[in-house]
Motif scaffolding. Structure first.
Motif, short mmCIF file in Angstrom:
data_model
loop_
_atom_site.label_atom_id
_atom_site.label_comp_id
_atom_site.label_asym_id
_atom_site.label_seq_id
_atom_site.Cartn_x
_atom_site.Cartn_y
_atom_site.Cartn_z
N LEU A 1 2.41 3.81 -6.56
CA LEU A 1 1.93 2.95 -7.64
C LEU A 1 1.45 1.62 -7.08
O LEU A 1 2.16 1.01 -6.28
N PRO A 2 0.29 1.16 -7.50
CA PRO A 2 -0.13 -0.18 -7.05
C PRO A 2 0.66 -1.24 -7.83
O PRO A 2 1.41 -0.92 -8.73
N GLU A 3 0.46 -2.49 -7.45
CA GLU A 3 1.10 -3.59 -8.16
C GLU A 3 0.57 -3.62 -9.61
O GLU A 3 -0.65 -3.66 -9.81
N MET A 4 1.45 -3.60 -10.61
CA MET A 4 1.00 -3.58 -11.99
C MET A 4 0.66 -5.00 -12.46
O MET A 4 1.18 -5.97 -11.93
N PRO A 5 -0.22 -5.11 -13.48
CA PRO A 5 -0.71 -6.43 -13.89
C PRO A 5 0.39 -7.45 -14.21
O PRO A 5 0.28 -8.61 -13.81
N GLY A 6 1.45 -7.02 -14.89
CA GLY A 6 2.51 -7.96 -15.26
C GLY A 6 3.21 -8.53 -14.02
O GLY A 6 3.47 -9.73 -13.92
N VAL A 7 3.48 -7.64 -13.06
CA VAL A 7 4.15 -8.04 -11.82
C VAL A 7 3.23 -8.98 -11.03
O VAL A 7 3.65 -10.00 -10.48
#
Ligand SMILES: [Zn+2]
Length: 478
Positions: free
Chosen positions: A294-300
């Motif tokens: 999983l790539p870095e998610m927007p919230g993180v």
């Protein structure tokens, strides 16, 4: 009586896999009709479906990106219905054992309060063929295009947690951002890679009553979803207040009439386990392997931008909502540009300019290196903000380096006190009234005088230096 709406969403997302879900035909529904077909996706009797590993991986990444819990065991059922877009009479879908359960997206409601919108489950299914209705002379005809038959889909089914059209629209925007971030789909409602159905019912506010819901389909933008829900809430409220019963049925949004209209019901039969596609068993290790991808998610990412670069929450959110913009931002500040400067110029100047030209940021002629070179001249006071905006526009038209454009167009900022001195004297001589106002303590007279000097310099003067020099001179005069 006051009513409140209870809204649930069902979102179909087309996965951007290279092939269809159960055969090796290309997943390109937009090609010349019926070229991407084989016995399996034309649904010939006896043709064996082979489940695509890529579809499974992209569907699982999508689930994990939405914090859903992948099920160790899921399976396909035959969802029986009869309609010309499905000549085999059933669609392969996961009715009993879906790929994942749970999951949620956090949004802010109209009053900016945080609200968690829960996902009930996510299942996989094959798309059906596309019907094209045309006229042949004066005869209406219907054509079937099988390019879309068997294209991999996931369906995201939410809990009925939404109370307003606004909440539904915010959820869809966040969902789109998150699915794009994991790279499983483009999620374009306009081109049909994301399709939304809304289930809407109303009940007296504050009660837990279960009312009859109406399903609305055929919205092809997030805005339309909001409009259709608003229309449907008003329609149902008027019906209940007039003493009419709301009956279970499906309606289509008509964007021209700005109304929902009842649609003809399809025959829907039972769901029975499919014997041809093996049960899908996911090991704990495999699920963790997917999670690691999983790539870095927007919230993180937004939180990281605040702590790492000192951006405000608002700036961080607006940059991190689009992976292309977030990546561009980090490339620009990697060239030594101050993060707040980069964020400000990227979101207020470059991104709007790129959108206006209907370009993509990643393929725009304004590369991170050129943009950084422009911002560097601005930070070093070599040009002022007005000049920077003009040079930015020219970067779209020309291959020249920003430095060359600045020199060629004479945009270089005049910060030299000696050069500005005579301009200031001229302006002070020509504006005795403003000078008198300033002495009378009218602060805005200074702004006016700065503007006059700026104009006299052809827009090239450094406003900071003018302010300093002017204040000193006016102080000396008084
Ligand atoms: Zn095929």
């Amino acid at each position: 009586m006051e009513f409140e709406a209870v809204i649930g969403l069902e979102i179909h997302v087309e996965l951007n896999c290279a092939t269809k879900m159960f055969c090796d035909c290309p997943n390109r529904p937009g090609d010349e009709p019926n070229v991407n077909t084989c016995p399996t996706c034309l649904w010939f009797p006896g043709a064996m479906p082979r489940f695509s590993q890529e579809a499974l991986e992209k569907a699982c990444l999508l689930c994990l990106g939405l914090s859903a819990e992948l099920q160790p065991r899921s399976a396909f059922d035959q969802k029986v219905y009869y309609y010309p877009d499905l000549p085999k009479g059933y669609q392969l879908s996961q009715a009993h054992l879906p790929l994942s359960r749970g999951g949620a997206i956090d949004i802010a409601d109209e009053d900016a309060n945080p609200k968690r919108m829960r996902i009930h489950h996510i299942h996989m299914e094959e798309d059906v063929a596309r019907l094209v209705h045309e006229m042949e002379g004066r005869q209406p005809i219907s054509l079937v295009d099988f390019n879309r038959a068997g294209v991999p889909l996931v369906e995201i089914v939410t809990e009925p947690d939404f109370r307003t059209p606004y909440e539904a629209m915010e959820f869809l925007k966040a969902l789109r951002t998150q699915v794009r971030s994991v790279g499983s789909s483009e999620c374009s409602m306009e081109s049909g890679t994301m399709r939304v159905d809304a289930n809407i019912s109303i009940r007296p506010r504050g009660t837990a009553q279960m009312s009859t819901k109406v399903e609305v389909k055929n919205m092809n933008s997030v805005r339309h979803v909001g409009d259709a829900i608003t229309y449907e809430i008003n329609r149902q409220t008027a019906a209940v207040e007039a003493g009419e019963a709301v009956v279970l049925h499906t309606r289509l949004w008509d964007p021209d009439k700005k109304a929902t209209l009842p649609m003809r019901a399809k025959f829907e039969g039972p769901c029975v386990p499919d014997p041809a596609v093996p049960v899908i068993e996911l090991s704990h290790e495999w699920i963790e392997e997917m999670r690691a991808r999983l790539p870095e998610m927007p919230g993180v990412r937004a939180e990281r931008f605040v702590t790492q670069y000192g951006l405000t929450g608002e700036e961080a959110k607006s940059l991190s909502s689009d992976p292309a913009i977030a990546g561009y931002f980090e490339a620009v500040i990697g060239q030594g540009i101050a993060p707040r400067t980069g964020a400000h110029w990227l979101t207020t100047a470059l991104v709007p300019a790129v959108r206006e030209r209907r370009q993509e940021l990643s393929s725009s002629p304004v590369t991170p290196a050129r943009f950084a070179a422009l911002l560097r001249m601005l930070s070093h006071d070599e040009i002022n903000a007005n000049a920077a905006r003009e040079v930015l526009m020219q970067l779209f038209e020309s291959d020249e380096a920003p430095e060359a454009i600045v020199s060629a167009c004479g945009f270089r900022q005049v910060s030299d006190a000696a050069a500005l001195d005579s301009l200031i004297d001229e302006v002070l001589g020509a504006q005795p009234a403003a000078v008198a106002d300033f002495r009378d303590g009218q602060g805005k007279a200074l702004g006016f005088l700065i503007g006059q000097v700026m104009q006299a310099s052809g827009g090239r003067a450094n406003p900071k230096v003018i302010r300093e020099l002017l204040s000193r001179k006016l102080g000396a005069i008084s």
